[in-house]
Design an enzyme around this catalytic site. Structure first.
Site, PDB file in Angstrom:
ATOM      1  N   PRO A   1       0.762  -1.133   0.225  1.00 44.62           N
ATOM      2  CA  PRO A   1      -0.084   0.019   0.114  1.00 44.62           C
ATOM      3  C   PRO A   1       0.859   1.035   0.062  1.00 44.62           C
ATOM      4  O   PRO A   1       1.585   1.399   0.905  1.00 44.62           O
ATOM      5  CB  PRO A   1      -0.817  -0.204   1.279  1.00 44.62           C
ATOM      6  CG  PRO A   1      -0.338  -1.169   1.905  1.00 44.62           C
ATOM      7  CD  PRO A   1       0.989  -1.802   1.313  1.00 44.62           C
ATOM      8  N   GLU A   2       0.821   2.043  -1.081  1.00 45.65           N
ATOM      9  CA  GLU A   2       1.143   3.482  -0.993  1.00 45.65           C
ATOM     10  C   GLU A   2       0.081   4.215  -0.820  1.00 45.65           C
ATOM     11  O   GLU A   2      -1.094   3.823  -0.585  1.00 45.65           O
ATOM     12  CB  GLU A   2       1.853   3.551  -2.457  1.00 45.65           C
ATOM     13  CG  GLU A   2       3.059   2.581  -2.650  1.00 45.65           C
ATOM     14  CD  GLU A   2       3.656   2.699  -3.912  1.00 45.65           C
ATOM     15  OE1 GLU A   2       3.883   3.879  -4.405  1.00 45.65           O
ATOM     16  OE2 GLU A   2       4.030   1.655  -4.638  1.00 45.65           O
TER      17      GLU A   2
END
Length: 271
Positions: free
Chosen positions: A2-3
DNA sequence: AAAAGCCCCTGGATGC
DNA sequence: TGCATCCAGGGGCTTT
């Protein structure tokens, strides 16, 4: 995984449904990256006032404090009305009267941390050094350029560090640098003002388009409803080593920077 | 003080 | 089929 886009998509997928809920019980599974910093039962009775995001952290505002949730590399969250039995990789449940928020994280690089407020030393340690939010209007080209001028590290590393601007991880760093036509190995302080301006715009552009597409689902990312994202289909260079550049048909290359893979087009990104 | 390396952990893909 | 090796979306801590 997850960015910023994935974390933001996750936030939007459950924030409205959990806001206003009263916590009934919090349950921990195997240890995550950091300890919760409070007894799980002490969360019972607190109200969820809202869910914000800071960089790659989800911030759940509670009536009695703040819950910082980080998804690490392999974390994802689901919001259930009918809670299934916990699997081996489910390591945190926040059960409320409106449903249960469950953290699934095989690698356990993620974390759930309780702090009394953002001023709490616990929160400041995790959030205090973070750069500006790229999508909140406070991300200015001039300040970005000034920050680049102070750093001699490779621009890719500077983006990943999150001290100038937050939320850009391994996928979107490669993508933004491609869009800006900048070689990932270029020392940050060598980037000219117009090129820094292009990079500034590229960061905003790629992150906001990724949010619109529901983020990138490489292996198993999903939002709190179990829905994947589609931005990986639009990647120009990430994960495309050996494939033809979508702009000039040159072969996309991969290198290692700080033990992470970087992807770029040697022709579109000459310096 | 900035920058580079080292880990934390599990599982999937690949190669022999 | 079995086993070894490499790789993966992050980031704090330690060492240069």
């Amino acid at each position: 995984m997850p960015e910023l886009p994935e974390v933001e998509v996750t936030r939007r997928s459950f924030a409205d449904r959990i806001t206003g809920a009263t916590i009934r019980e919090a349950r921990l599974g195997k240890p995550l990256r950091w300890p919760l910093q409070c007894a799980p039962q002490s969360l019972a009775g607190m109200r969820v006032r809202g869910v914000r995001r800071r960089g790659k952290y989800l911030l759940m505002d509670l009536s009695g404090g703040l819950l910082l949730v980080h998804l690490g590399m392999s974390g994802s969250v689901m919001f259930y009305h009918q809670l299934p039995p916990a699997g081996v990789h489910d390591h945190f449940d926040l059960e409320t009267d409106l449903g249960t928020l469950r953290l699934h994280d095989p690698r356990r690089f993620g974390a759930v941390v309780f702090a009394l407020s953002e001023a709490d030393p616990v929160a400041r340690k995790l959030l205090g050094h973070l750069g500006v939010e790229p999508l909140d209007g406070g991300f200015e080209p001039t300040a970005f350029l000034a920050g680049l001028r102070l750093r001699k590290a490779a621009i890719k590393q500077v983006l990943l560090a999150g001290e100038l601007v937050v939320g850009v991880g391994n996928i979107y760093a490669s993508e933004a640098l491609f869009l800006a036509g900048i070689r990932p190995t270029t020392p940050a302080h060598r980037i000219s003002k117009p090129r820094a301006a292009r990079l500034h715009a590229a960061v905003i552009d790629v992150l906001s388009r990724a949010v619109e597409k529901g983020g990138s689902t490489l292996r198993d990312f999903s939002n709190a409803n179990g829905e994947g994202g589609y931005f990986q289909l639009e990647a120009m260079v990430y994960g495309r080593a050996g494939a033809p550049c979508r702009v000039c048909a040159s072969t996309v290359r991969t290198i290692k920077q700080g033990q992470r893979s970087t992807f770029f087009c040697p022709v579109c990104q000459k310096r």
